[in-house]
Motif scaffolding. Structure first.
Motif, PDB file in Angstrom:
ATOM      1  N   GLU A   1      -5.309   0.133  22.280  1.00  0.00           N
ATOM      2  CA  GLU A   1      -5.164   0.704  20.950  1.00  0.00           C
ATOM      3  C   GLU A   1      -6.384   0.371  20.090  1.00  0.00           C
ATOM      4  N   ASN A   2      -6.749   1.317  19.241  1.00  0.00           N
ATOM      5  CA  ASN A   2      -7.819   1.112  18.268  1.00  0.00           C
ATOM      6  C   ASN A   2      -7.164   0.775  16.931  1.00  0.00           C
ATOM      7  N   ILE A   3      -7.161  -0.493  16.558  1.00  0.00           N
ATOM      8  CA  ILE A   3      -6.559  -0.929  15.299  1.00  0.00           C
ATOM      9  C   ILE A   3      -7.675  -1.002  14.260  1.00  0.00           C
ATOM     10  N   VAL A   4      -7.645  -0.085  13.304  1.00  0.00           N
ATOM     11  CA  VAL A   4      -8.724   0.068  12.331  1.00  0.00           C
ATOM     12  C   VAL A   4      -8.524  -0.924  11.184  1.00  0.00           C
ATOM     13  N   PRO A   5      -9.542  -1.708  10.819  1.00  0.00           N
ATOM     14  CA  PRO A   5      -9.395  -2.643   9.700  1.00  0.00           C
ATOM     15  C   PRO A   5      -9.511  -1.911   8.361  1.00  0.00           C
ATOM     16  N   LEU A   6      -8.449  -1.911   7.566  1.00  0.00           N
ATOM     17  CA  LEU A   6      -8.460  -1.198   6.289  1.00  0.00           C
ATOM     18  C   LEU A   6      -8.203  -2.107   5.095  1.00  0.00           C
ATOM     19  N   ASP A   7      -8.320  -3.415   5.261  1.00  0.00           N
ATOM     20  CA  ASP A   7      -8.095  -4.304   4.124  1.00  0.00           C
ATOM     21  C   ASP A   7      -9.084  -4.038   2.995  1.00  0.00           C
ATOM     22  N   ARG A   8     -10.322  -3.699   3.332  1.00  0.00           N
ATOM     23  CA  ARG A   8     -11.318  -3.433   2.283  1.00  0.00           C
ATOM     24  C   ARG A   8     -10.896  -2.277   1.393  1.00  0.00           C
ATOM     25  N   LEU A   9     -10.195  -1.334   1.971  1.00  0.00           N
ATOM     26  CA  LEU A   9      -9.818  -0.130   1.230  1.00  0.00           C
ATOM     27  C   LEU A   9      -8.905  -0.458   0.053  1.00  0.00           C
ATOM     28  N   LEU A  10      -8.058  -1.486   0.215  1.00  0.00           N
ATOM     29  CA  LEU A  10      -7.079  -1.826  -0.810  1.00  0.00           C
ATOM     30  C   LEU A  10      -7.410  -3.129  -1.527  1.00  0.00           C
ATOM     31  N   ALA A  11      -8.620  -3.659  -1.273  1.00  0.00           N
ATOM     32  CA  ALA A  11      -8.948  -5.004  -1.754  1.00  0.00           C
ATOM     33  C   ALA A  11      -8.866  -5.121  -3.271  1.00  0.00           C
ATOM     34  N   ASP A  12      -9.303  -4.119  -4.017  1.00  0.00           N
ATOM     35  CA  ASP A  12      -9.344  -4.204  -5.479  1.00  0.00           C
ATOM     36  C   ASP A  12      -8.229  -3.407  -6.143  1.00  0.00           C
ATOM     37  N   THR A  13      -7.189  -3.097  -5.381  1.00  0.00           N
ATOM     38  CA  THR A  13      -6.105  -2.271  -5.903  1.00  0.00           C
ATOM     39  C   THR A  13      -4.851  -3.106  -6.123  1.00  0.00           C
ATOM     40  N   PRO A  14      -4.289  -3.126  -7.349  1.00  0.00           N
ATOM     41  CA  PRO A  14      -3.029  -3.861  -7.575  1.00  0.00           C
ATOM     42  C   PRO A  14      -1.913  -3.239  -6.729  1.00  0.00           C
ATOM     43  N   LEU A  15      -1.211  -4.085  -5.991  1.00  0.00           N
ATOM     44  CA  LEU A  15      -0.132  -3.605  -5.119  1.00  0.00           C
ATOM     45  C   LEU A  15       1.191  -4.237  -5.557  1.00  0.00           C
ATOM     46  N   ASP A  16       1.622  -3.852  -6.734  1.00  0.00           N
ATOM     47  CA  ASP A  16       2.913  -4.319  -7.235  1.00  0.00           C
ATOM     48  C   ASP A  16       3.971  -3.304  -6.814  1.00  0.00           C
ATOM     49  N   LEU A  17       4.623  -3.566  -5.694  1.00  0.00           N
ATOM     50  CA  LEU A  17       5.551  -2.612  -5.098  1.00  0.00           C
ATOM     51  C   LEU A  17       6.991  -3.018  -5.367  1.00  0.00           C
ATOM     52  N   ASP A  18       7.835  -2.016  -5.594  1.00  0.00           N
ATOM     53  CA  ASP A  18       9.281  -2.239  -5.746  1.00  0.00           C
ATOM     54  C   ASP A  18      10.027  -1.206  -4.931  1.00  0.00           C
ATOM     55  N   LEU A  19      11.017  -1.658  -4.208  1.00  0.00           N
ATOM     56  CA  LEU A  19      11.923  -0.752  -3.495  1.00  0.00           C
ATOM     57  C   LEU A  19      13.184  -0.614  -4.316  1.00  0.00           C
ATOM     58  N   THR A  20      13.454   0.590  -4.794  1.00  0.00           N
ATOM     59  CA  THR A  20      14.581   0.838  -5.687  1.00  0.00           C
ATOM     60  C   THR A  20      15.530   1.857  -5.068  1.00  0.00           C
ATOM     61  N   ARG A  21      16.652   2.093  -5.726  1.00  0.00           N
ATOM     62  CA  ARG A  21      17.637   3.119  -5.341  1.00  0.00           C
ATOM     63  C   ARG A  21      18.061   2.952  -3.874  1.00  0.00           C
ATOM     64  N   ARG A  22      18.486   1.736  -3.558  1.00  0.00           N
ATOM     65  CA  ARG A  22      18.922   1.482  -2.179  1.00  0.00           C
ATOM     66  C   ARG A  22      20.178   2.285  -1.857  1.00  0.00           C
ATOM     67  N   ALA A  23      20.162   2.913  -0.681  1.00  0.00           N
ATOM     68  CA  ALA A  23      21.334   3.672  -0.218  1.00  0.00           C
ATOM     69  C   ALA A  23      21.585   3.313   1.237  1.00  0.00           C
ATOM     70  N   GLU A  24      22.811   3.017   1.597  1.00  0.00           N
ATOM     71  CA  GLU A  24      23.161   2.720   2.982  1.00  0.00           C
ATOM     72  C   GLU A  24      23.402   4.031   3.718  1.00  0.00           C
TER      73      GLU A  24
ATOM     74  N   LEU B   1      10.150   4.004  -3.171  1.00  0.00           N
ATOM     75  CA  LEU B   1       9.080   3.046  -3.411  1.00  0.00           C
ATOM     76  C   LEU B   1       8.423   3.360  -4.752  1.00  0.00           C
ATOM     77  N   ARG B   2       8.443   2.367  -5.635  1.00  0.00           N
ATOM     78  CA  ARG B   2       7.776   2.490  -6.928  1.00  0.00           C
ATOM     79  C   ARG B   2       6.506   1.637  -6.880  1.00  0.00           C
ATOM     80  N   LEU B   3       5.377   2.221  -7.292  1.00  0.00           N
ATOM     81  CA  LEU B   3       4.102   1.515  -7.195  1.00  0.00           C
ATOM     82  C   LEU B   3       3.133   2.054  -8.226  1.00  0.00           C
ATOM     83  N   PRO B   4       2.081   1.277  -8.563  1.00  0.00           N
ATOM     84  CA  PRO B   4       1.086   1.736  -9.543  1.00  0.00           C
ATOM     85  C   PRO B   4       0.373   2.993  -9.063  1.00  0.00           C
TER      86      PRO B   4
END
Length: 636
Positions: free
Chosen positions: A98-121, A131-134
């Motif tokens: 497998e070719n696992i591409v390194p993408l950490d640089r892509l999100l390095a300066d991006t705020p990642l304040d994530l919330d999972l809302t409206r849970r449904a079983e 998913l709620r996010l900036p």
């Protein structure tokens, strides 16, 4: 022409080109055969496609040799640090499927304040969230599709669409926090983290479904980690009939953008493309910590998983094996949660011939005909070379074999294989070596000073300073070559019988811990210092293996080797390292490097060592502190 082939590849990969234009381009590629421009992760890499180097991969450009780095295309405007390389699929092994591409640089300066809302079983052990996010984070995730990093997966015959695999610790960490808050309390017990390896999948309307399957659980015996739930994050919304079908659970026909679905990996499931637009989603899994009392081990599951991985690699040579690999993966994934169910009566085997030696294999079992010229150590050596697809010189082991696929009843293997191999015995292909022959004793020193003061009488082979350095260089090379069970001199394979210890019904392969792959190449130059006279007598590839015992049985006609390198799900270490063997030259040359052997060692460290961190070494003939430390350990 090479630059044109490179650029046209990316122009045509965007789609829409006439079929005849694509056919002409492929014919031009097949007419070009060049040597690799560099080596990365043990794979030869080319900066343009050729008849051999056809599989495109994306890597951090800084990992490519600086001398050729600029030749490689940077096709992704969003991630310009990624270079496209082309590799020979025949060289792939477990470490490089497998070719696992390194993408950490892509999100390095991006705020990642994530919330999972409206849970449904959705069903037992299956939930959906929004998913709620900036906005900035949302924009970066939406642009993953536009990176154009998609490559055909090895199992493309059993799945529709396209995908690429990437690593992002930042995204995984942010999702871990969100999941820990959103999961129902019973599911939080033992939850550790979200796997930072993601699969980005894209489907267009009309693409084939991703057929019904179970996800293979992640398992790490050392850390006591196992995945129990799959996480799907849909970056686009749409409808299908259905878009996601959890067998025995629920079928989702409508999916909103940035919907997150988490479900128990016991579920068999199938995905279909949207009817009304592009479907793009990420897949990863939730990792849990387990205790030993929670896990049992079934050797048959491990054997089946080993076969599946082996057939994945062999499918490069025989595409019909891909369906068998896929069936085995599915069977193993189900067996992790319940008893192993019987498979098909007829299973694949491969008959191989390597330089006169014939053997039959299926990825877990390896059969060799007994003869006076074939020892158990040789059988074990060939098995290792085949299993890890080691490179002999510049060619992968499997590419050097003649192969044919045979389908037969697995239960009858012990009956038909010995007879099948009986008339196919050949000469030894892996003879033993006396490694001491690589290290001849130096000449006795004379009292001559140096080439400047004693030019006519100077003999480098008898110079005291040169002999001292030569002895140190030999000590260093011996430390890496002597422990190796297998060495390769170009394409000649030699084994050290002392490293294959047979006890009872098992073969123990001795060797040191695996080292980072390195390749040395050097020339020597003019000068009057001792280092100018230590050249390379031979370039020796050494294969160090850290593997469990190889079990064997024998009949009158056959050796039958069995071993599980993965131990169900975790993989053993294997690396291949190249060591320069020193020699003394009686004379200097006018070009190349002034200290050939030293530069060969120093050019690529045997350890991971950032070139920018290298300082002045205390040993005058070593510039790399990491190598200096190792040599000091050897000398002490």
């Amino acid at each position: 022409m090479s630059a044109e082939l490179r650029d046209r590849f990316f122009a045509l990969s965007t789609g829409g080109a006439p079929a005849d234009e694509v056919a002409r381009y492929l014919a031009e590629v097949d007419a070009v055969d060049t040597e690799p421009a560099a080596t990365l992760d043990g794979l030869g890499i080319s900066w343009h496609p050729t008849v051999r180097f056809k599989a495109v991969r994306f890597v951090d450009a800084e990992r490519i040799d600086a001398d050729v780095r600029e030749l490689f295309a940077r096709p992704s405007q969003e991630a310009p640090y990624l270079a496209a390389v082309f590799v020979d699929p025949r060289e792939l092994s477990f470490r490089t499927f497998e070719n696992i591409v390194p993408l950490d640089r892509l999100l390095a300066d991006t705020p990642l304040d994530l919330d999972l809302t409206r849970r449904a079983e959705l069903a037992e052990g299956a939930y959906s969230f929004s998913l709620r996010l900036p906005a900035a984070a949302r924009g970066h995730l939406e642009r993953l599709d536009a990176l154009n990093l998609y490559v055909p997966p090895l199992n493309s015959g059993s799945r529709g669409g396209e995908r690429f695999i990437f690593h992002s610790a930042q995204l995984a960490e942010a999702l871990t926090k969100a999941v820990a808050k959103a999961l129902p309390q019973p599911l939080r017990d033992g939850f550790s983290h979200v796997n930072p390896v993601f699969r980005c999948n894209r489907f267009e309307p009309g693409d084939a479904n991703f057929h019904r399957h179970r996800d293979t659980p992640y398992y790490d015996a050392e850390r006591h980690h196992v995945s129990r739930y799959t996480l799907l994050l849909y970056l686009t919304g749409g409808s299908a009939t259905p878009a996601l079908d959890l067998t025995g659970g629920v079928a989702l026909a409508e999916i909103e953008p940035f919907t997150c679905v988490i479900f128990d990996q016991r579920y068999e499931h199938e995905g279909a493309p949207y009817d009304d637009g592009r479907k793009v989603f990420l897949r990863t899994e939730l990792i849990f910590t387990f205790t030993e009392s929670e896990v049992t081990h079934d050797p048959e599951i491990g054997a089946l998983f080993g076969k599946a991985c082996y057939w994945t690699g062999e499918s490069v040579f025989a595409p019909e094996l891909a369906r068998h690999a896929d069936a085995y993966y599915n069977q193993v994934a189900a067996a992790h949660w319940s008893a192993l169910t019987p498979g098909a009566d007829r299973e694949p085997f491969v008959h191989k011939q390597f330089r006169g030696v014939h053997f039959v294999a299926n990825g877990y079992d390896f059969w060799f005909a007994k003869s006076d010229k074939l020892s158990l150590a040789e059988c074990a050596a060939i098995t290792l070379l085949d299993y890890f697809n080691c490179k002999l010189g510049d060619t992968s082991f499997r590419a050097l074999c003649q192969s044919e696929v045979i389908e037969a009843d697995e239960a009858d293997a012990a009956a038909w294989i010995p007879g099948f191999l009986q008339d196919k015995r050949g000469d030894s292909a892996v003879p033993p070596i006396d490694k001491s022959l690589l290290f001849p004793e130096p000449e006795e020193a004379n009292n001559e000073c140096c080439p400047f003061h004693s030019w006519a009488a100077f003999d480098a082979t008898r110079s005291e300073d040169v002999i001292e350095l030569y002895t140190q260089a030999q000590t260093f090379a011996k430390a890496h070559i002597l422990p190796a069970p297998i060495v390769m001199l170009g394409e000649d394979v030699l084994l050290d019988p002392d490293k294959f210890v047979i006890r009872g019904n098992s073969i123990h392969v001795l060797g040191k811990e695996s080292l980072t792959p390195v390749n040395f190449a050097a020339c020597w130059n003019a000068g009057g210092l001792p280092g100018n006279y230590i050249d390379i007598a031979a370039t020796v590839d050494t294969a160090h293996f850290l593997v469990p015992p190889i079990f064997f049985t024998e009949s009158d006609d056959c050796y039958h080797l069995r071993f599980d390198f993965f131990r169900n799900s975790w993989m053993v270490k294997h690396q291949q390292v190249t060591i320069p063997v020193p020699m003394v030259q009686d004379g200097v040359c006018d070009d190349g490097d002034p200290y050939p052997w030293r530069y060969a060692v120093d050019e690529v460290s045997l350890f991971t060592d950032n070139a920018s961190d290298r300082g002045k070494a205390d040993l005058w003939w070593v510039d790399n502190p990491a190598v200096e430390d190792e040599m000091r350990d050897v000398f002490d």
